[in-house]
Design an enzyme around this catalytic site. Structure first.
Site, mmCIF file in Angstrom:
data_model
loop_
_atom_site.group_PDB
_atom_site.id
_atom_site.type_symbol
_atom_site.label_atom_id
_atom_site.label_comp_id
_atom_site.label_asym_id
_atom_site.label_seq_id
_atom_site.Cartn_x
_atom_site.Cartn_y
_atom_site.Cartn_z
ATOM 1 N N ASP A 106 -0.813 -7.474 0.996
ATOM 2 C CA ASP A 106 0.089 -6.248 1.154
ATOM 3 C C ASP A 106 1.445 -6.558 1.357
ATOM 4 O O ASP A 106 2.121 -6.253 2.678
ATOM 5 C CB ASP A 106 -0.584 -5.738 2.364
ATOM 6 C CG ASP A 106 -0.219 -3.913 2.417
ATOM 7 O OD1 ASP A 106 0.437 -3.422 1.649
ATOM 8 O OD2 ASP A 106 -0.546 -3.417 3.615
ATOM 9 N N SER A 108 4.112 2.077 8.329
ATOM 10 C CA SER A 108 3.822 0.931 7.199
ATOM 11 C C SER A 108 4.997 0.490 6.735
ATOM 12 O O SER A 108 5.744 1.437 6.153
ATOM 13 C CB SER A 108 2.823 1.860 6.350
ATOM 14 O OG SER A 108 1.402 1.961 6.884
ATOM 15 N N GLY A 109 4.833 -0.704 6.368
ATOM 16 C CA GLY A 109 5.759 -1.445 5.507
ATOM 17 C C GLY A 109 7.057 -1.587 6.589
ATOM 18 O O GLY A 109 7.966 -2.551 5.970
ATOM 19 N N GLY A 125 3.223 6.181 9.299
ATOM 20 C CA GLY A 125 4.637 6.372 9.008
ATOM 21 C C GLY A 125 5.406 5.153 9.540
ATOM 22 O O GLY A 125 6.374 4.886 8.867
ATOM 23 N N HIS A 159 0.808 -1.500 0.011
ATOM 24 C CA HIS A 159 0.031 0.020 0.085
ATOM 25 C C HIS A 159 0.840 1.233 -0.074
ATOM 26 O O HIS A 159 0.433 2.203 -0.348
ATOM 27 C CB HIS A 159 -1.005 -0.140 1.052
ATOM 28 C CG HIS A 159 -0.484 0.225 2.566
ATOM 29 N ND1 HIS A 159 -0.226 -0.605 3.335
ATOM 30 C CD2 HIS A 159 -0.053 1.504 3.143
ATOM 31 C CE1 HIS A 159 0.386 -0.112 4.592
ATOM 32 N NE2 HIS A 159 0.405 1.050 4.450
#
Length: 732
Positions: free
Chosen positions: A586, A682-683, A680, A538
């Site tokens: 994701d 994310s990932g 912030g 995403h």
């Protein structure tokens, strides 16, 4: 482009040098120029150039043209696509008399619905001009005959367009036999295929950014197609062919058989070619009697009832009920509880899509599965004895949720439940659950598979310091997950935190990466190898975020701005089944342009990838890390990398909190919600340490959640061990 209605197309229009083409082009150029010279952008308008005229299934002539505007460098856009198109549309006075969409642009009857305007770069315009490095026009005049198409860049870079046309009333099938390029996310080397004769974004069929080694074909929606090649210096090539084909009449009457079992197949139009943006199919089924319905078994596709949003990957109508198709990585069964249903399919994507096929059979409406089987939410039937056995037989965990904790049965003669066998913890006082763990056994998702193909009972054999496989493959590639903190910064009770987190130490999380988009922190990632990172899909889902040139990876960093290595991104590989609505699949991989130097160890180091069989026990300690916000309302990002300990919830508990989550997701947090990831992060990684001070494994990727730090609403993470084989297929 637009369609001029009520004008007969003649073969001479195919030749840009013919008097007929030049005469028609001159008339249209004058009309278009008059429109824009009288408009609000008159001072910027320079010229209109008709590039092609083609026929189409609606009749009349399809006009492709360039409008050239000279726009000064301004801080704000001086010309927009929508504005230019609106000027043209406003000039087409729609006829009220016949209530059609055809109006008049001076003397030309123009179909207002056919008007499409896209902005393009000067390079797109010049590469279609005379002197292009490729043969710029090819024609297929016989149905089915192959017209060869080969492009090479061995003598220098190539940037050109090839226009394909075929006999009126036909479609074009392009077959890519091989495409040898350097993968770069379409930045350096690329092939873009358009469903038009100009490079219009709104008519993009396919973009190929990676090498193609096995044959791939796609179909246009009319008798034209444009190939845009970009290949840099090197021994690169395209080999393929195209052919004129007829429109496929995809409709059939199917009689199913009485006996159980799938007996025949239906498939997408033009199978095995990719699906074009426009196509349709109708299947009429008839079962032997009224007690039987029709079951469709898809290999990588599923149907769900349509909601308020549109269908992006196929529109289905089954007896007046609308369903949307979606690609998934497993089998599903769709059952229609009527004896003689009509199934209608329509393509609904803006681009070419993967094909699908389904096996069909009759089934007993009153009893979809045999007596001894369990009906999964995916429609599959699995043996009842396999329910709650620790294996995801249903492909969506519907056979494994809401199961009570299995009985240990440590003293009995019956086999132990797979949940307890060889998970690294002694569950039975007599140690029965942890004996013979390295003996070879039949393979399944909860058993570790060695490189030789044999399986052992030990679930967490990978990189545990003990060679368990006979070929010792479980201890290969284990230079990972062993941080050595070298310097403490601040206090462990510092108020700066992820959500309920504390400052990390220098070198404590050497796989943690900060991803910056256009100079600003946007997401996190984890180091997998010297030139590969892993993050969340995403982070790159929007068009502007998918260009690797705008991203930088900051490695070996504790405090923002103090990275030991800043790397450019060469390409971004987003999982092909990623669903932007549900966040399923994701996961994304990022390849660095230049590998980080080995001298940066121990401040930069890969995290260990879990095996598909990896299981977590109470002895595992898990932490989420990142530079994201410390609360939902926070406006300032922390400077120092934050860490927070979280606990993994069972899938049953996770589904209680959020409802239908996919088997590729897991929940982690604390009941109070006071330790969590936030915007912030994310990932970034959810890292878990093996018991006894073992290595750190990447168990999850920060994906989504309901706000940040809310009680009983844990963070949701991508479950990494579901993607181990997918990751290895790209990075090895």
């Amino acid at each position: 482009m637009f369609r001029v209605a009520n004008v007969e197309y003649i073969p001479e229009y195919r030749q840009a040098e013919s008097n007929e083409f030049l005469s028609m082009a001159k008339r249209i150029e004058n009309v278009v120029s008059n429109v824009y010279k009288m408009s609000s952008v008159a001072r910027l308008y320079k010229d209109a150039v008709i590039s092609d005229l083609s026929n189409n299934s609606k009749g009349g002539v399809l006009v492709y043209f360039w409008m050239v505007f000279l726009v000064p460098h301004l801080k704000s856009p001086a010309v927009c696509e929508e504005c230019i198109e609106a000027i043209l549309r406003d000039s087409v006075h729609t006829s009220i008399k016949n209530r059609s969409s055809v109006g008049y642009l001076l003397d030309f009857p123009v179909d207002i619905d056919s008007i499409l305007v896209n902005a393009a770069q000067r390079s797109d315009y010049t590469s279609t001009a005379a002197g292009s490095q490729c043969v710029d026009k090819l024609y297929a005049n016989i149905l089915g005959a192959r017209v060869s198409l080969n492009v090479f860049s061995s003598w220098g870079g190539v940037s050109c367009h090839v226009k394909l046309t075929s006999v009126p009333g036909s479609l074009i099938r392009l077959t890519i036999s091989s495409f040898l390029i350097e993968p770069s996310d379409c930045v350096s080397d690329a092939l873009t295929v358009y469903d038009a004769l100009l490079p219009m974004r709104g008519r993009t069929l396919l973009r190929v950014c990676e090498p193609v080694s096995s044959s791939l074909s796609l179909v246009s929606t009319s008798n034209v197609m444009l190939l845009s090649f970009r290949m840099t210096n090197g021994n690169k090539s395209f080999r393929g062919f195209f052919q004129a084909i007829t429109e496929e009449m995809c409709a059939s009457h199917i009689e199913t058989k009485l006996e159980p079992g799938f007996t025949g197949q239906i498939h997408s139009p033009f199978h095995p070619s990719l699906l074009p943006p426009k196509c349709s199919c109708t299947w009429r089924f008839q079962t032997p009697n009224s007690a039987l319905g029709v079951a469709l078994k898809f290999e990588n596709y599923t149907l769900k009832a349509k909601d308020m949003k549109g269908c992006e990957h196929g529109w289905w109508k089954v007896n007046d009920i609308i369903f949307c198709g979606r690609y998934v990585g497993h089998s599903t069964v769709f059952r229609i509880d009527e004896p003689n249903p009509e199934v209608e399919f329509r393509c609904s994507s803006r681009n070419s899509e993967k094909p699908f096929q389904a096996s069909y059979s009759s089934y007993n409406i009153s009893q979809p599965c045999p007596e001894s089987h369990f009906l999964c939410s995916t429609g599959l039937c699995v043996e009842k004895s396999r329910r709650c056995d620790g294996l995801d037989d249903c492909q969506d965990e519907s056979d494994e949720i809401f199961c009570s904790r299995p009985i240990k049965n440590c003293g009995g003669s019956s086999p132990l439940h797979p949940f307890y066998v060889c998970n690294g913890e002694t569950d039975c006082s007599n140690g029965r659950d942890e004996i013979n763990c390295t003996q070879e056994t039949t393979c399944s998702a909860v058993k570790y598979q060695c490189s030789s193909g044999t399986c052992i009972l030990k679930k967490n054999a990978r990189c545990d310091g003990v060679p368990d496989c006979q070929d010792h493959s479980d201890e290969e590639d284990c230079a990972c997950g062993q941080p050595a903190p070298v310097k403490k910064v601040g206090s462990s009770t510092d108020s700066e935190r992820i959500v309920g987190g504390v400052n990390s130490l220098e070198g404590e999380w050497p796989w943690q990466v900060s991803l910056h988009f256009s100079g600003n922190l946007y997401c996190g990632a984890s180091v997998l190898s010297s030139d590969w990172l892993i993050s969340a899909a995403h982070c790159f889902s929007k068009e502007r975020l998918s260009d690797p040139r705008h991203w930088r990876a900051h490695l070996g960093m504790l405090t923002q701005g103090s990275a030991k290595h800043v790397a450019e991104i060469q390409r971004i590989v987003v999982h092909e089944y990623y669903n932007a609505r549900t966040f399923d699949y994701d996961v994304a991989l990022l390849q660095l342009k230049k590998a980080w130097p080995a001298s940066l160890r121990p401040l930069v180091q890969p995290v260990c990838l879990p095996a598909p069989s990896q299981t977590l026990t109470q002895s595992h300690h898990c932490w989420v890390t990142g530079w994201g916000y410390r609360s939902e309302e926070d406006k300032v990002l922390p400077a120092v990398l934050q860490k927070a300990e979280v606990f993994i919830l069972s899938q049953s508990e996770c589904k209680k909190r959020y409802g239908p989550i996919s088997p590729r997701m897991l929940c982690a947090g604390v009941p109070s919600g006071e330790q969590d990831a936030c915007r912030g992060d994310s990932g970034g990684p959810l890292s878990c340490r093996a018991p006894g001070g073992g290595r750190w494994f990447l168990i999850g990727i920060v994906s989504w959640g309901a706000g940040c730090g809310r009680p009983n609403l844990p963070g949701v993470y991508t479950k990494v061990n579901k993607f181990t084989s997918w990751i290895h297929s790209h990075i090895t």
